[in-house]
Design a protein around this motif. Structure first.
Motif, PDB file in Angstrom:
ATOM      1  N   VAL A  45      -7.802   0.118  -5.550  1.00 47.26           N
ATOM      2  CA  VAL A  45      -8.777  -0.648  -4.791  1.00 47.26           C
ATOM      3  C   VAL A  45      -9.262  -1.749  -5.708  1.00 47.26           C
ATOM      4  O   VAL A  45      -9.701  -1.485  -6.829  1.00 47.26           O
ATOM      5  CB  VAL A  45      -9.954   0.246  -4.331  1.00 47.26           C
ATOM      6  CG1 VAL A  45     -11.002  -0.578  -3.615  1.00 47.26           C
ATOM      7  CG2 VAL A  45      -9.443   1.369  -3.455  1.00 47.26           C
ATOM      8  N   GLY A  99     -13.345  -4.214  -4.025  1.00 42.64           N
ATOM      9  CA  GLY A  99     -13.777  -4.148  -2.645  1.00 42.64           C
ATOM     10  C   GLY A  99     -13.105  -5.166  -1.738  1.00 42.64           C
ATOM     11  O   GLY A  99     -13.498  -5.335  -0.597  1.00 42.64           O
ATOM     12  N   VAL A 100     -12.089  -5.859  -2.247  1.00 45.70           N
ATOM     13  CA  VAL A 100     -11.428  -6.909  -1.469  1.00 45.70           C
ATOM     14  C   VAL A 100     -10.194  -6.385  -0.765  1.00 45.70           C
ATOM     15  O   VAL A 100      -9.990  -6.652   0.415  1.00 45.70           O
ATOM     16  CB  VAL A 100     -11.057  -8.098  -2.386  1.00 45.70           C
ATOM     17  CG1 VAL A 100     -10.315  -9.157  -1.613  1.00 45.70           C
ATOM     18  CG2 VAL A 100     -12.307  -8.666  -3.034  1.00 45.70           C
ATOM     19  N   GLN A 101      -9.358  -5.639  -1.443  1.00 39.78           N
ATOM     20  CA  GLN A 101      -8.142  -5.109  -0.847  1.00 39.78           C
ATOM     21  C   GLN A 101      -7.779  -3.761  -1.433  1.00 39.78           C
ATOM     22  O   GLN A 101      -8.146  -3.438  -2.552  1.00 39.78           O
ATOM     23  CB  GLN A 101      -6.956  -6.061  -1.052  1.00 39.78           C
ATOM     24  CG  GLN A 101      -6.724  -6.983   0.099  1.00 39.78           C
ATOM     25  CD  GLN A 101      -5.404  -7.714  -0.016  1.00 39.78           C
ATOM     26  OE1 GLN A 101      -4.917  -7.991  -1.103  1.00 39.78           O
ATOM     27  NE2 GLN A 101      -4.835  -8.039   1.119  1.00 39.78           N
ATOM     28  N   VAL A 102      -7.034  -3.011  -0.634  1.00 42.26           N
ATOM     29  CA  VAL A 102      -6.478  -1.732  -1.049  1.00 42.26           C
ATOM     30  C   VAL A 102      -4.972  -1.899  -1.112  1.00 42.26           C
ATOM     31  O   VAL A 102      -4.369  -2.486  -0.213  1.00 42.26           O
ATOM     32  CB  VAL A 102      -6.840  -0.630  -0.028  1.00 42.26           C
ATOM     33  CG1 VAL A 102      -6.118   0.660  -0.341  1.00 42.26           C
ATOM     34  CG2 VAL A 102      -8.341  -0.409   0.019  1.00 42.26           C
ATOM     35  N   LEU A 147      -0.725  -3.698   1.607  1.00 41.45           N
ATOM     36  CA  LEU A 147      -2.020  -4.278   1.248  1.00 41.45           C
ATOM     37  C   LEU A 147      -2.888  -4.270   2.502  1.00 41.45           C
ATOM     38  O   LEU A 147      -2.447  -4.708   3.568  1.00 41.45           O
ATOM     39  CB  LEU A 147      -1.855  -5.705   0.733  1.00 41.45           C
ATOM     40  CG  LEU A 147      -1.008  -5.865  -0.522  1.00 41.45           C
ATOM     41  CD1 LEU A 147      -0.833  -7.330  -0.864  1.00 41.45           C
ATOM     42  CD2 LEU A 147      -1.606  -5.110  -1.686  1.00 41.45           C
ATOM     43  N   ARG A 148      -4.112  -3.781   2.347  1.00 35.02           N
ATOM     44  CA  ARG A 148      -5.031  -3.684   3.500  1.00 35.02           C
ATOM     45  C   ARG A 148      -6.445  -4.027   3.064  1.00 35.02           C
ATOM     46  O   ARG A 148      -6.778  -3.949   1.883  1.00 35.02           O
ATOM     47  CB  ARG A 148      -5.059  -2.256   4.042  1.00 35.02           C
ATOM     48  CG  ARG A 148      -3.760  -1.835   4.625  1.00 35.02           C
ATOM     49  CD  ARG A 148      -3.991  -0.755   5.589  1.00 35.02           C
ATOM     50  NE  ARG A 148      -2.719  -0.485   6.252  1.00 35.02           N
ATOM     51  CZ  ARG A 148      -2.589   0.347   7.224  1.00 35.02           C
ATOM     52  NH1 ARG A 148      -3.612   0.990   7.673  1.00 35.02           N
ATOM     53  NH2 ARG A 148      -1.419   0.546   7.780  1.00 35.02           N
ATOM     54  N   ASP A 149      -7.259  -4.325   4.049  1.00 32.58           N
ATOM     55  CA  ASP A 149      -8.684  -4.453   3.805  1.00 32.58           C
ATOM     56  C   ASP A 149      -9.242  -3.062   3.536  1.00 32.58           C
ATOM     57  O   ASP A 149      -8.665  -2.067   4.003  1.00 32.58           O
ATOM     58  CB  ASP A 149      -9.391  -5.075   5.016  1.00 32.58           C
ATOM     59  CG  ASP A 149      -8.987  -6.531   5.220  1.00 32.58           C
ATOM     60  OD1 ASP A 149      -8.677  -7.205   4.224  1.00 32.58           O
ATOM     61  OD2 ASP A 149      -8.965  -6.966   6.373  1.00 32.58           O
ATOM     62  N   PRO A 150     -10.344  -2.968   2.813  1.00 29.19           N
ATOM     63  CA  PRO A 150     -10.933  -1.644   2.529  1.00 29.19           C
ATOM     64  C   PRO A 150     -11.291  -0.904   3.805  1.00 29.19           C
ATOM     65  O   PRO A 150     -11.532  -1.512   4.845  1.00 29.19           O
ATOM     66  CB  PRO A 150     -12.175  -1.970   1.727  1.00 29.19           C
ATOM     67  CG  PRO A 150     -11.946  -3.323   1.181  1.00 29.19           C
ATOM     68  CD  PRO A 150     -11.079  -4.039   2.170  1.00 29.19           C
ATOM     69  N   PHE A 151     -11.358   0.421   3.709  1.00 27.13           N
ATOM     70  CA  PHE A 151     -11.622   1.281   4.865  1.00 27.13           C
ATOM     71  C   PHE A 151     -13.097   1.633   4.924  1.00 27.13           C
ATOM     72  O   PHE A 151     -13.712   1.946   3.999  1.00 27.13           O
ATOM     73  CB  PHE A 151     -10.791   2.560   4.766  1.00 27.13           C
ATOM     74  CG  PHE A 151      -9.320   2.250   4.607  1.00 27.13           C
ATOM     75  CD1 PHE A 151      -8.576   1.902   5.715  1.00 27.13           C
ATOM     76  CD2 PHE A 151      -8.715   2.277   3.374  1.00 27.13           C
ATOM     77  CE1 PHE A 151      -7.223   1.608   5.588  1.00 27.13           C
ATOM     78  CE2 PHE A 151      -7.373   1.987   3.239  1.00 27.13           C
ATOM     79  CZ  PHE A 151      -6.636   1.651   4.337  1.00 27.13           C
TER      80      PHE A 151
END
Length: 151
Positions: A118, A121-124, A147-151
């Motif tokens: 992580v 806090g920008v991407q996972v 690559l995803r936005d945080p959950f």
């Protein structure tokens, strides 16, 4: 083992019976400063489950990754050629909040999420393998990165 915020995490699997799919993902969280155990959880998703890695999200939550739906010969080291990638958001007590969908690999081959990070806090980022062998299949595999936005 992974350090996440002010916790040391131990991850893996635990044997829960004598059947080939009798494995649960296992996680133990303890305070880094004192070693005091916060929680220890077995996580049963589908048949054989295992955690490879975890990363801290916000509010004490974790994103744990690994595999599910595999089997292992109970009297030997033979592992099934089939398994599915697994990504779970765990709450601050180690309970499952939700499962995160990952790209499916080929049926009847090994698919596993093996690493998670992580970033501020920008991407996972979740990385792993698809189309990998177990014990008896042809040896080759492909990597994946999500690559995803945080959950």
């Amino acid at each position: 083992m992974r350090v996440a915020d002010d916790s040391v995490l131990l991850l893996g699997r635990v044997k829960t019976g004598d059947q080939p799919g009798s494995w649960d993902g296992w996680i133990l969280s303890s305070q880094t400063a004192t070693g005091q155990v916060r929680y220890e959880r077995n996580v049963d998703v589908q048949n054989g489950d295992m955690f490879w890695d975890a990363a801290a999200l916000n509010d004490g939550r974790l994103l744990a990754v690994g595999s599910t739906n595999y089997t292992q010969n109970p009297s030997g080291l033979s592992v099934s050629d089939t398994r599915d990638s697994l990504a779970l958001v765990l709450d601050s007590s180690g309970n499952v909040e939700k499962r995160i969908a990952l790209p499916p690999g080929p049926a009847d081959r090994g698919n596993e999420a093996m690493s998670v990070a992580v970033g501020d806090g920008v991407q996972v980022a979740i990385a792993g393998v698809q189309n990998a062998p177990g014990t008896h299949a042809a040896v080759f595999s492909d990597a994946f990165l999500v690559l995803r936005d945080p959950f």
